[in-house]
Design an enzyme around this catalytic site. Structure first.
Site, PDB file in Angstrom:
ATOM      1  N   HIS A   1      18.067 -50.720  74.852  1.00 60.98           N
ATOM      2  CA  HIS A   1      16.983 -50.496  75.795  1.00 60.98           C
ATOM      3  C   HIS A   1      17.477 -51.240  77.357  1.00 60.98           C
ATOM      4  CE1 HIS A   1      12.976 -50.662  77.385  1.00 60.98           C
ATOM      5  NE2 HIS A   1      12.702 -49.783  76.799  1.00 60.98           N
TER       6      HIS A   1
ATOM      7  N   CYS B   1      14.529 -45.416  78.725  1.00 56.72           N
ATOM      8  CA  CYS B   1      14.825 -46.526  79.148  1.00 56.72           C
ATOM      9  C   CYS B   1      16.137 -46.782  78.643  1.00 56.72           C
ATOM     10  CB  CYS B   1      13.656 -47.612  78.688  1.00 56.72           C
ATOM     11  SG  CYS B   1      12.174 -47.237  79.576  1.00 56.72           S
TER      12      CYS B   1
HETATM   13  C1  LIG Z   1      14.335 -51.387  71.479  1.00 54.02           C
HETATM   14  C2  LIG Z   1      13.195 -51.718  72.303  1.00 54.02           C
HETATM   15  N1  LIG Z   1      13.612 -52.732  73.175  1.00 54.02           N
HETATM   16  C3  LIG Z   1      12.722 -53.149  74.064  1.00 54.02           C
HETATM   17  C4  LIG Z   1      11.675 -52.425  74.293  1.00 54.02           C
HETATM   18  C5  LIG Z   1      10.629 -52.884  75.602  1.00 54.02           C
HETATM   19  O1  LIG Z   1       9.709 -53.390  75.078  1.00 54.02           O
HETATM   20  P1  LIG Z   1       8.359 -53.605  76.225  1.00 54.02           P
HETATM   21  O2  LIG Z   1       8.202 -52.779  77.254  1.00 54.02           O
HETATM   22  O3  LIG Z   1       7.107 -53.760  75.422  1.00 54.02           O
HETATM   23  O4  LIG Z   1       9.022 -54.970  76.806  1.00 54.02           O
HETATM   24  C6  LIG Z   1      11.399 -51.267  73.940  1.00 54.02           C
HETATM   25  C7  LIG Z   1      10.401 -50.537  74.247  1.00 54.02           C
HETATM   26  O5  LIG Z   1      10.188 -49.514  74.637  1.00 54.02           O
HETATM   27  C8  LIG Z   1      12.201 -50.873  72.895  1.00 54.02           C
HETATM   28  O6  LIG Z   1      12.018 -49.936  72.191  1.00 54.02           O
END
Ligand SMILES: Cc1ncc(COP(=O)(O)O)c(C=O)c1O
Lengths: 140, 410
Positions: free
Chosen positions: B126, B368
Site C-alpha cells: 500500500h 492506493c
Molecule cells: C495493507 C494496507 N496498509 C495500509 C493501509 C493504510 O491504512 P490507514 O489509511 O488506515 O492508515 C491500508 C488501508 O487502506 C491497507 O490496506
C-alpha cells in the site's frame, strides 16, 4: 436495475465507449492536450486541428470514452471560443442533471450528475481540449 | 474468553448499519477492506464515555480524569493481549497505520538506520508502506529496494535473497496481507529470513489483523502496525507495536504535552515508551472504542471468523471464475477475502457505479497501490472484500450484478 442507471448507461454511451467514431491520433494536428484522473489512472489525449477537427485517445471507463467521442462530434467545425462556451454549457448539464436542448447528443451524459465521483470522467476530455486550445498554443 | 457459536445472521444484528437501504435496495457492503462497519458494542462504548465518564487523560487529579485514564489504558492492555505482546509498554497509539509507519520511518529510520543502509519493501505494498520509505531515502540517504512478487501475488524468494545479498539491508517493511491481491505473506519465515541477515522487520498488518490471530512473540516481529477502523473499531485510532528495547532507543516523533518527563525553557527529557510517542491529547474516545472492538472479535473468536471468511473466499472465487472475461488479480495459495478483478467488457468504475445502483458497494480504482497495479498490468480494478458479517447470499448478489453489467456492455 433501477431506471437511473439505464439513463446513465444508455445505448449511445455504451455504443460510443465500445466503438468510438473519433478516436485515434491523427498524423497532423495543431494542438494537443491531455487529462489524467489521478484517483483512478484514467487518461485522455485530445488532438485539435485548425478548422475544428478533434480526435481523442481515451484510456478509461465508458463515461470517459463516450464523453470524449461525443465531444469530438459536437465541436466539429467550432471555433475555440465556441468550444469554450460549449464546455461551460456541458459542465452545467453534467453537474445539474438538466438537459440543454442546444447540446444535442451531449445530453446523453446528463445522468452522470447523480454520481458525484463520476462527473470528472465526463468533464476530463473537455479539460484536455481546453488545454489544447489554451491561449499561446493556438492562433486562429 | 468465551466464544459463541458462529452464526452470521445473529452477527449481522450486531451491526445497525446493515439494515440500511441504498438506492431503495438492501445494502450489500463488500468494501470492508477499505473500512469495516461498526458493531453496536463499539458505538455504545464510545457514547458511554462521552455521556458518563469523559475528561482528558493522565492530567486531571479528579475522578472523571482518573476513570477516563483507566478506560484508555485498559484499551492498551486489550491491544497488548490481542497481539500477545510481552508488555503493555510495547503498544503505541497512533491515528492509523499510516501514522504508525511514518512514526517508524521518521524516528527509527533517521536514528537506527544510517546513510548507506538499505530498506526493502515488496512490490505489493500500500502507498502507506512505500512513500514514507521514499521520503526517508531522500532525506536520510538510505537505499530503498523493492523485492519482487510472483505473478500469483506471492513473495519471490529469489528476488528477496538477491536484495539482501550485499548485507546492507537493515529493515524489511512488508505487508502481512495485500489489500489488492488478498495474499498473506509468510510472516514467520520472512522474519526469520531477515533476522538471520541482520535486518529488523516491520509488518503492515492492516488487512491481516482483521482475519487472523496475530501473535507478535511467535512471529518475533520487530514492528507491527494496524488501523482500528478496519477491525470494526472507529476511525482515528491506530496501533504501533514494537519491541520494548527498540522503542526505548527511539526518539520522539511528535513533541508536546504527554510525551515528556520534565521541561525547562531550555530542554526537555522524554517520557519512556509508549508515552514518548503519544504527544498531545490522544483519541480517547476512539481508543476506548477500539478496546470494545477487540473484545467483540475475541468473543466471536478469530478462528471462527477465519473459517467463515475462508468459506466466503472459496465461494467468491468460484463465482468469479464462472464469469467470462473476468480476471482475478493474484492467485496466492494462502489468501484472504479480498477479491480484486477486472472485466473485459467493463471498466472498474463502470462496474462500481452499476453495482452501486443495485445496492452493492465495492471499491474501484488503484487501491492506493498504483505501482502494484502497473506490475499486474492493469490501470484500475474493482475489489470486493469480505468481513465477518458478509454472507454467501451477498456474494451471489455480486455475481448477479456482474452478470447484468455484462449484459449492458455485451
Ligand atoms: C495493507 C494496507 N496498509 C495500509 C493501509 C493504510 O491504512 P490507514 O489509511 O488506515 O492508515 C491500508 C488501508 O487502506 C491497507 O490496506
Amino acid at each position: 436495475m433501477s431506471s437511473t442507471v439505464q439513463e446513465l448507461y444508455q445505448a449511445l454511451i455504451v455504443e460510443r465507449s465500445k466503438a468510438p467514431r473519433f478516436s485515434g491520433r491523427p498524423e497532423v494536428f495543431d494542438a494537443q492536450g491531455r487529462g489524467e484522473n489521478a484517483m483512478c489512472g484514467d487518461r485522455v489525449q485530445v488532438f485539435w486541428q485548425r478548422g475544428g477537427v478533434v480526435r481523442h485517445e481515451a484510456h478509461g471507463c465508458a463515461i470517459l470514452t463516450a464523453s470524449a467521442d461525443l465531444m469530438a462530434q459536437a465541436v466539429a467545425g467550432k471555433s475555440p471560443a465556441q468550444v469554450a462556451a460549449m464546455r461551460g454549457a456541458f459542465e452545467e448539464v453534467v453537474t445539474s442533471g438538466r438537459e440543454n436542448p442546444a447540446l444535442g447528443d451531449l445530453n446523453a451524459l446528463a445522468g452522470v450528475a447523480q454520481y458525484r465521483a463520476r462527473i470528472r470522467c465526463a468533464t476530463l476530455p473537455w479539460a484536455a481540449l481546453a488545454e489544447a486550445l489554451k491561449e499561446g498554443q493556438v492562433h486562429g | 474468553m468465551s466464544t459463541r457459536a458462529f452464526n452470521v445472521s445473529e452477527i449481522r444484528k450486531d451491526f445497525p448499519i446493515l439494515t440500511q437501504q441504498v438506492h431503495g435496495r438492501k445494502l450489500v457492503f463488500l468494501d470492508s477492506a477499505a473500512s469495516a462497519q461498526k458493531p453496536r458494542v463499539v458505538i455504545d462504548a464510545m457514547v458511554r464515555v462521552m455521556e458518563m465518564q469523559y475528561a482528558n487523560v493522565h492530567r486531571g487529579l479528579h475522578w472523571m480524569s482518573e476513570r477516563t485514564s483507566d478506560a484508555y489504558e485498559a484499551a492498551r492492555d486489550k491491544v497488548a493481549a490481542f497481539l500477545n505482546a510481552r508488555a503493555r509498554e510495547e503498544i503505541v497509539f497512533t491515528r492509523n497505520a499510516t501514522e504508525s509507519i511514518n512514526l517508524v520511518a521518521y524516528s527509527y529510520g533517521r536514528t537506527a538506520l544510517r546513510p548507506g543502509d538499505a530498506v526493502v519493501v515488496s512490490e505489493m505494498e500500500h502507498h502507506a508502506n512505500l512513500v514514507p520509505w521514499q521520503i526517508l531515502r531522500d532525506a536520510h540517504g538510505v537505499e530503498l529496494r523493492i523485492a519482487k512478487i510472483t505473478d500469483s501475488g506471492e513473495i519471490d524468494w529469489e528476488s528477496l535473497e538477491a536484495q539482501f545479498a550485499d548485507g546492507k539491508v537493515k529493515l524489511l517493511a512488508i505487508t502481512h496481507m495485500s489489500n489488492v491481491l488478498g495474499s498473506y505473506t509468510p510472516a514467520e519465515r520472512l522474519v526469520a529470513f531477515a533476522h538471520a541477515r541482520g535486518a529488523k522487520v516491520l509488518l503492515d498488518g492492516c488487512q491481516a489483523i482483521v482475519h487472523r490471530a496475530v501473535d507478535v512473540q511467535a512471529l518475533d516481529v520487530d514492528f507491527y502496525v494496524f488501523s482500528g477502523h478496519k477491525l470494526y473499531g472507529p476511525t482515528g485510532i491506530g496501533v504501533l507495536y514494537a519491541k520494548r528495547e527498540i522503542l526505548e532507543a527511539m526518539p520522539p516523533f511528535l513533541a508536546g504535552g504527554e510525551m515528556i518527563d520534565s521541561v525547562s525553557y531550555e530542554r526537555a527529557t522524554w517520557a519512556p515508551p509508549p508515552y514518548r510517542f503519544e504527544a498531545g491529547t490522544p483519541a480517547i474516545i476512539e481508543t476506548i472504542g477500539l478496546g470494545a472492538a477487540i473484545d467483540y472479535v475475541q468473543a466471536i473468536g478469530l478462528d471462527a471468523i477465519a473459517a467463515h471468511e475462508r468459506e466466503l473466499t472459496v465461494h467468491g472465487l468460484k463465482m468469479l471464475a464462472g464469469i467470462e472475461g473476468l480476471r482475478v488479480l493474484g492467485s496466492a495459495q494462502d489468501r484472504g477475502g479480498v477479491l480484486t478483478f477486472t472485466m473485459e467488457d467493463a471498466h472498474a468504475h463502470d462496474i462500481a457505479t452499476l453495482l452501486d445502483r443495485q445496492g452493492i458497494a465495492v471499491r474501484a480504482g488503484r487501491h492506493c497501490a498504483e505501482p502494484l497495479m502497473g506490475r499486474m498490468g492493469v490501470s484500475a480494478a474493482a475489489r470486493a472484500s469480505f468481513a465477518l458479517y458478509t454472507t454467501v447470499e451477498e456474494i451471489d448478489a455480486l455475481g448477479e450484478g456482474l452478470a447484468r453489467i455484462k449484459q449492458i456492455f455485451k
